[in-house]
Scaffold this active site. Structure first.
Site, short mmCIF file in Angstrom:
data_model
loop_
_atom_site.label_atom_id
_atom_site.label_comp_id
_atom_site.label_asym_id
_atom_site.label_seq_id
_atom_site.Cartn_x
_atom_site.Cartn_y
_atom_site.Cartn_z
N CYS A 127 -24.52 -112.43 16.88
CA CYS A 127 -24.61 -113.89 16.85
C CYS A 127 -25.00 -114.30 18.27
O CYS A 127 -24.15 -114.36 19.15
CB CYS A 127 -23.28 -114.52 16.44
SG CYS A 127 -23.29 -116.32 16.50
N CYS A 130 -23.23 -117.78 19.41
CA CYS A 130 -21.79 -117.88 19.69
C CYS A 130 -21.12 -116.53 19.42
O CYS A 130 -21.30 -115.62 20.23
CB CYS A 130 -21.15 -119.04 18.91
SG CYS A 130 -21.48 -119.14 17.15
N SER A 131 -20.38 -116.38 18.36
CA SER A 131 -19.73 -115.10 18.09
C SER A 131 -19.36 -114.95 16.62
O SER A 131 -18.34 -114.35 16.29
CB SER A 131 -18.47 -114.94 18.95
OG SER A 131 -17.59 -116.03 18.71
N CYS A 132 -20.19 -115.49 15.74
CA CYS A 132 -19.95 -115.37 14.30
C CYS A 132 -19.80 -113.90 13.94
O CYS A 132 -20.59 -113.06 14.40
CB CYS A 132 -21.11 -115.96 13.50
SG CYS A 132 -21.41 -117.69 13.85
#
Lengths: 223, 114, 110
Positions: A127, A130-132
């Site tokens: 991702c 962000c950090s999905c």
């Protein structure tokens, strides 16, 4: 001054190695020295949220416990089942949530999309924005997954990044990076390693690591 | 194009930073970090939605760049959560400041200087 | 006011161009893909628009999110890998314009 459920706990917990029992989850225990400004701010926001009835201590403890309980083990079980049962693998690709319930794994939340690596294509996801991450089946993501270095580099140099994780792919295999920018989440079924015929699902699941489901490594080899 | 480039979000980093190695060391999240994570998830959950997940991400992305650079993942989350809770009228900056003062006093009394 | 999803404008196999827009806001289309041409590889489903949702709205109407496939050698001038390596990005309908296969063949770096 309003009373807080944790108010009685803090005076005796801070000297102990906290055992993460349910009561300890709200304790004022700080690893590595006195709390910094952000740890103090966390307490302030939390107490105000409790005071104002926005969330309850019980809800927060339950959520912490829920996340603590999620690990790559469920992801590994799904991969092992997919390896031994091609129909299940197809069901996982068609409707991940329903297929996972066959193993009593609850993946409620963002829709999960399974990608299958094989002899021709090796998948890896990121991702960049962000950090999905597929938390429902892997738990909380590792630091490196959320890092600037991984997020910026894997899209432009996936083979270099894989090398950093010790993964060298043969020239015959294409690499396909998926950038998880939308509300679904990804889950990679790594290629089944050679020499695993006849292994039980339980044994197979031990070969499936978190990193192989993200795609920076392949599944472990047996023996 | 330079005006446009300045519109590139500080989080929008795919393809940049190509010379840095990845630090693969792992560490268990601290209790404080696990609480921040859980709180944030409760607050944007569909059945509560104090704010939604896009407002959450936007709050993180629009932190001043010096803070964004300086603070780590959960520190940014805590700052963003504070900003959102104030913005949604759930609490005021004054209430937070008063609570922080109270907490520091309590921790000092308990022998944990803060 | 209808809250039906927007019409799905593209199908698997369609060549598409990501809009060359560089405006501020909470945009879920990465900078590195703006203005680039690729091919629709799949559909994920109708989702709300995060750009308006980030301002506190509900993001309606929903619109399709597509898997859009790009050739790596076509995105990065010094790509180290195979010509057949690919990059898939999830992109929402309103970020895409129709393109032609000629544009796809011509590539993004010419």
């Amino acid at each position: 001054m309003s009373s807080h459920e944790h108010g009685s706990e803090h005076s005796h917990d801070h000297d102990h190695d906290h055992a993460h029992g349910d009561d300890d989850l709200l304790a004022e225990v700080f690893e590595g020295g006195p709390p910094d400004d952000y740890e103090v701010l966390e307490i302030a926001l939390r107490e105000l949220l409790f005071d104002k009835g926005v969330i309850t201590p019980a809800e927060l403890k339950a959520k912490i416990t829920e996340w603590d309980g999620k690990s790559p083990e469920n992801g590994a079980r799904l991969v092992a089942r997919a390896w031994v049962d091609p129909d299940f693998k197809q069901r996982l690709k068609d409707d991940f949530y329903s297929a996972a319930t066959e193993l009593d794994i609850d993946t409620a939340g963002p829709k999960l999309v399974a990608l299958e690596s094989d002899d021709d294509v090796h998948h890896v996801f990121v991702c960049t924005l962000c950090s999905c991450y597929p938390r429902a089946v892997l738990g909380i993501p590792p630091e490196w997954y959320k890092s600037k270095e991984y997020r910026s580099r894997v899209v432009v140099d996936p083979r270099g990044v894989l090398e950093e994780f010790g993964t060298t792919l043969p020239d015959s295999v294409d690499v396909r990076v998926t950038d998880n920018t939308a509300e679904n989440r990804y889950f990679i079924i790594p290629k089944r390693p050679e020499g695993t015929d006849g292994m039980s699902e339980e044994e197979l699941a031990k070969l499936v690591t978190r990193d192989s489901i993200i795609g920076v490594t392949e599944a472990l080899k047996p023996g | 194009m330079s005006e446009e480039t300045s519109n590139r979000g500080q989080h929008d980093i795919g393809g940049l930073n190509v010379d840095s190695l990845i630090d693969k060391s792992e560490h268990r999240l601290s209790l404080s970090e696990r609480r921040v994570d859980a709180m944030m998830n409760l607050l944007f959950a569909p059945d509560r939605k104090i704010f939604n997940i896009d407002e959450m991400r936007n709050a993180i992305e629009s932190l001043p760049s010096d803070l964004y650079e300086k603070y780590n993942y959960y520190e940014r989350w805590t700052l963003a959560m504070e900003k959102l809770l104030i913005g949604k009228g759930i609490m005021t900056a004054e209430e937070i400041a008063a609570k922080v003062t109270e907490i520091r006093a309590r921790l000092r009394e308990a022998g944990i200087s803060a | 006011m209808s809250t039906d999803p927007l019409p799905q404008r593209f199908r698997v196999g369609d060549p598409v161009r990501v809009k060359p827009e560089f405006r501020p806001g909470h945009l879920r289309t990465p900078w590195y893909i703006r203005g680039k041409v690729g091919v629709v590889d799949g559909t994920i489903g109708n989702y709300w628009n995060p750009e308006t949702s980030a301002e506190g709205g509900d993001g309606k109407p929903d619109r399709m999110v597509y898997h859009v496939c790009f050739k790596q050698t076509d995105l990065w001038p010094d790509y180290h890998g195979k010509n057949s390596d690919e990059l898939i990005v999830d992109i929402q309908d309103h970020w895409l314009d129709a393109a032609s296969m000629e544009e796809v063949k011509a590539g993004n770096l010419s």
